[in-house]
Scaffold this motif. Structure first.
Motif, PDB file in Angstrom:
ATOM      1  N   THR A 296       0.810  -1.217   0.000  1.00 11.56           N
ATOM      2  CA  THR A 296       0.000   0.000   0.000  1.00 11.56           C
ATOM      3  C   THR A 296       0.846   1.271   0.000  1.00 11.56           C
ATOM      4  O   THR A 296       0.291   2.369   0.029  1.00 11.56           O
ATOM      5  N   MET A 297       2.144   1.123  -0.039  1.00 10.67           N
ATOM      6  CA  MET A 297       3.032   2.270   0.170  1.00 10.67           C
ATOM      7  C   MET A 297       3.541   2.872  -1.142  1.00 10.67           C
ATOM      8  O   MET A 297       3.693   2.166  -2.146  1.00 10.67           O
ATOM      9  N   PRO A 298       3.844   4.185  -1.132  1.00  5.31           N
ATOM     10  CA  PRO A 298       4.342   4.837  -2.354  1.00  5.31           C
ATOM     11  C   PRO A 298       5.648   4.245  -2.866  1.00  5.31           C
ATOM     12  O   PRO A 298       5.901   4.258  -4.073  1.00  5.31           O
ATOM     13  N   GLY A 299       6.506   3.726  -1.981  1.00  7.41           N
ATOM     14  CA  GLY A 299       7.796   3.176  -2.401  1.00  7.41           C
ATOM     15  C   GLY A 299       7.739   1.735  -2.872  1.00  7.41           C
ATOM     16  O   GLY A 299       8.782   1.174  -3.234  1.00  7.41           O
ATOM     17  N   PHE A 300       6.545   1.134  -2.896  1.00  5.44           N
ATOM     18  CA  PHE A 300       6.412  -0.255  -3.337  1.00  5.44           C
ATOM     19  C   PHE A 300       6.622  -0.343  -4.847  1.00  5.44           C
ATOM     20  O   PHE A 300       6.141   0.488  -5.589  1.00  5.44           O
ATOM     21  N   PRO A 301       7.356  -1.376  -5.328  1.00  3.09           N
ATOM     22  CA  PRO A 301       7.965  -2.470  -4.584  1.00  3.09           C
ATOM     23  C   PRO A 301       9.428  -2.246  -4.195  1.00  3.09           C
ATOM     24  O   PRO A 301       9.960  -2.959  -3.356  1.00  3.09           O
ATOM     25  N   ASP A 302      10.086  -1.266  -4.822  1.00  7.41           N
ATOM     26  CA  ASP A 302      11.546  -1.158  -4.700  1.00  7.41           C
ATOM     27  C   ASP A 302      12.020  -1.039  -3.252  1.00  7.41           C
ATOM     28  O   ASP A 302      13.017  -1.669  -2.866  1.00  7.41           O
ATOM     29  N   ALA A 303      11.320  -0.233  -2.446  1.00 11.90           N
ATOM     30  CA  ALA A 303      11.779   0.025  -1.082  1.00 11.90           C
ATOM     31  C   ALA A 303      11.688  -1.193  -0.181  1.00 11.90           C
ATOM     32  O   ALA A 303      12.282  -1.211   0.895  1.00 11.90           O
ATOM     33  N   PHE A 304      10.963  -2.223  -0.626  1.00  9.84           N
ATOM     34  CA  PHE A 304      10.710  -3.385   0.233  1.00  9.84           C
ATOM     35  C   PHE A 304      11.331  -4.671  -0.314  1.00  9.84           C
ATOM     36  O   PHE A 304      11.034  -5.758   0.173  1.00  9.84           O
ATOM     37  N   MET A 305      12.185  -4.564  -1.284  1.00 11.56           N
ATOM     38  CA  MET A 305      12.822  -5.732  -1.875  1.00 11.56           C
ATOM     39  C   MET A 305      14.238  -5.913  -1.315  1.00 11.56           C
ATOM     40  O   MET A 305      14.871  -4.936  -0.926  1.00 11.56           O
ATOM     41  N   PRO A 306      14.731  -7.181  -1.282  1.00 10.74           N
ATOM     42  CA  PRO A 306      14.062  -8.444  -1.605  1.00 10.74           C
ATOM     43  C   PRO A 306      12.986  -8.762  -0.560  1.00 10.74           C
ATOM     44  O   PRO A 306      13.190  -8.540   0.639  1.00 10.74           O
ATOM     45  N   PHE A 307      11.849  -9.297  -1.012  1.00  9.37           N
ATOM     46  CA  PHE A 307      10.694  -9.444  -0.154  1.00  9.37           C
ATOM     47  C   PHE A 307      10.909 -10.370   1.045  1.00  9.37           C
ATOM     48  O   PHE A 307      10.349 -10.153   2.097  1.00  9.37           O
ATOM     49  N   MET A 308      11.679 -11.409   0.899  1.00  9.81           N
ATOM     50  CA  MET A 308      11.806 -12.386   1.981  1.00  9.81           C
ATOM     51  C   MET A 308      12.957 -12.092   2.946  1.00  9.81           C
ATOM     52  O   MET A 308      13.173 -12.838   3.888  1.00  9.81           O
TER      53      MET A 308
END
Length: 362
Positions: A296-308
């Motif tokens: 739900t965030m503006p920085g998704f997906p780059d700011a939260f990668m790698p996901f695991m």
């Protein structure tokens, strides 16, 4: 059209001494030809508080009559028959209407020569595909309200990640963050990959009540998200949050404990899914063992990668909470043991031992 007393500003406070007009009937023109998977439309069909059927059948008191035009939910034969309301709105012959955009907005300006990224019908004059951008250019300035459905439409989402060739962006990036509709509203952003069904319906209902003249504008945060839906973090509403406080961290996805060590970004992500659930109040990422990846965030997906991978802040915060959590966990264990026994005076003997001592005796 009916007239109601008072006006409302974007900030949500009604002003006095002026009249604002409410509508008895309104169209919702939904375009899902942005760069998307149509998942937001599919998700919408799962809403039940209220459902989309309740809305179009006029079962919700106080709302204008709603005419919804959506390709997945439309009884139209398709083609120009389906496009007729959109073309009428573009000519100025259909009003008022709410424009809903689903999917990222590509940058048409970076294409050299002919070509297009995504289209919606054909241009009646040239026969060439009519780009999403041209539809937005024609419809958004005439719309009473403009709503972005899903993270792709709100902030760009997957298609706008680093290295993409399309130059994709969110609707507010395209129209400008200072854009105002005919109803005086900015773009209303309802993020989610896909949208949580009731989150979108609740926002749409508020906008429709505002259109009817019976409610102020929906309160939005600095990213134009509904404040009452996205004002808290995943962690603040998560069933697993108490484990975090006690330094109880999961090491795999079978554990009921806090998932921050396995890649969950919940402590810093604005989303209400753990509290609201997904369908009929059931589900939601951490509720069913899934990590929060910040969709739900503006920085998704780059700011939260790698996901695991464990979030950078997760290492520090989990280390800081570990000694405190260990002490609290043990103290609570002792207290739990004490309160897990019945008091001694609950028995079936002849003598009362509860301490009862009446002031008056016969």
């Amino acid at each position: 059209m009916t007239t109601h007393s008072g006006t409302t500003d974007v900030g949500g406070e009604p002003s006095r001494g002026e009249d604002r007009q409410g509508f008895d009937e309104i169209h919702i023109l939904w375009i899902s030809e942005g760069m998307s998977c149509d998942g937001d439309t599919v998700s919408l069909t799962a809403a039940d508080q209220p459902s989309i059927e309740d809305l179009v059948l006029g079962l919700i008191p106080g709302l204008p009559k709603v005419n919804l035009v959506n390709k997945v939910l439309s009884p139209s034969l398709g083609g120009e028959d389906f496009l007729a309301p959109y073309r009428a709105a573009a000519r100025g012959d259909l009003a008022p209407f709410i424009l809903v955009i689903e999917g990222s907005i590509p940058n048409q300006n970076i294409i050299e020569g002919d070509g297009y990224w995504t289209s919606f019908g054909n241009d009646p004059e040239t026969g060439e595909p009519q780009t999403l951008n041209s539809w937005i250019d024609q419809l958004a300035p005439k719309a009473w309200a403009v709503v972005a459905a899903g993270t792709c439409a709100t902030f760009g989402g997957i298609h706008a990640m680093a290295g993409n060739p399309t130059g994709c962006m969110g609707l507010a990036d395209y129209l400008g963050w200072d854009f105002r509709s005919q109803g005086g509203l900015p773009v209303v952003n309802v993020p989610g990959c896909p949208i949580q069904p009731e989150n979108f319906m609740e926002t749409l209902i508020w906008v429709l009540h505002h259109a009817a003249g019976s409610a102020p504008p929906p309160p939005l945060d600095h990213m134009l998200r509904p404040q009452w839906l996205f004002g808290k973090t995943v962690h603040e509403g998560c069933d697993r949050g108490s484990y975090y406080e006690q330094a109880g961290f999961a090491r795999d996805y079978n554990s009921p404990k806090c998932l921050v060590k396995t890649g969950c970004w919940g402590p810093v992500v604005n989303c209400n899914v753990p509290k609201r659930g997904w369908m009929a109040g059931i589900g939601g990422c951490p509720n069913v063992g899934g990590i929060c990846i910040g969709c739900t965030m503006p920085g998704f997906p780059d700011a939260f990668m790698p996901f695991m991978d464990e979030p950078p802040g997760g290492t520090l915060s989990s280390l800081a909470i570990k000694p405190y959590g260990a002490v609290i966990r043990r103290l609570r264990g002792v207290t739990n043991e004490l309160v897990n026994h019945e008091p001694r005076w609950r028995h079936n003997k002849r003598k009362l031992t509860s301490g009862y001592n009446p002031r008056w005796r016969p």
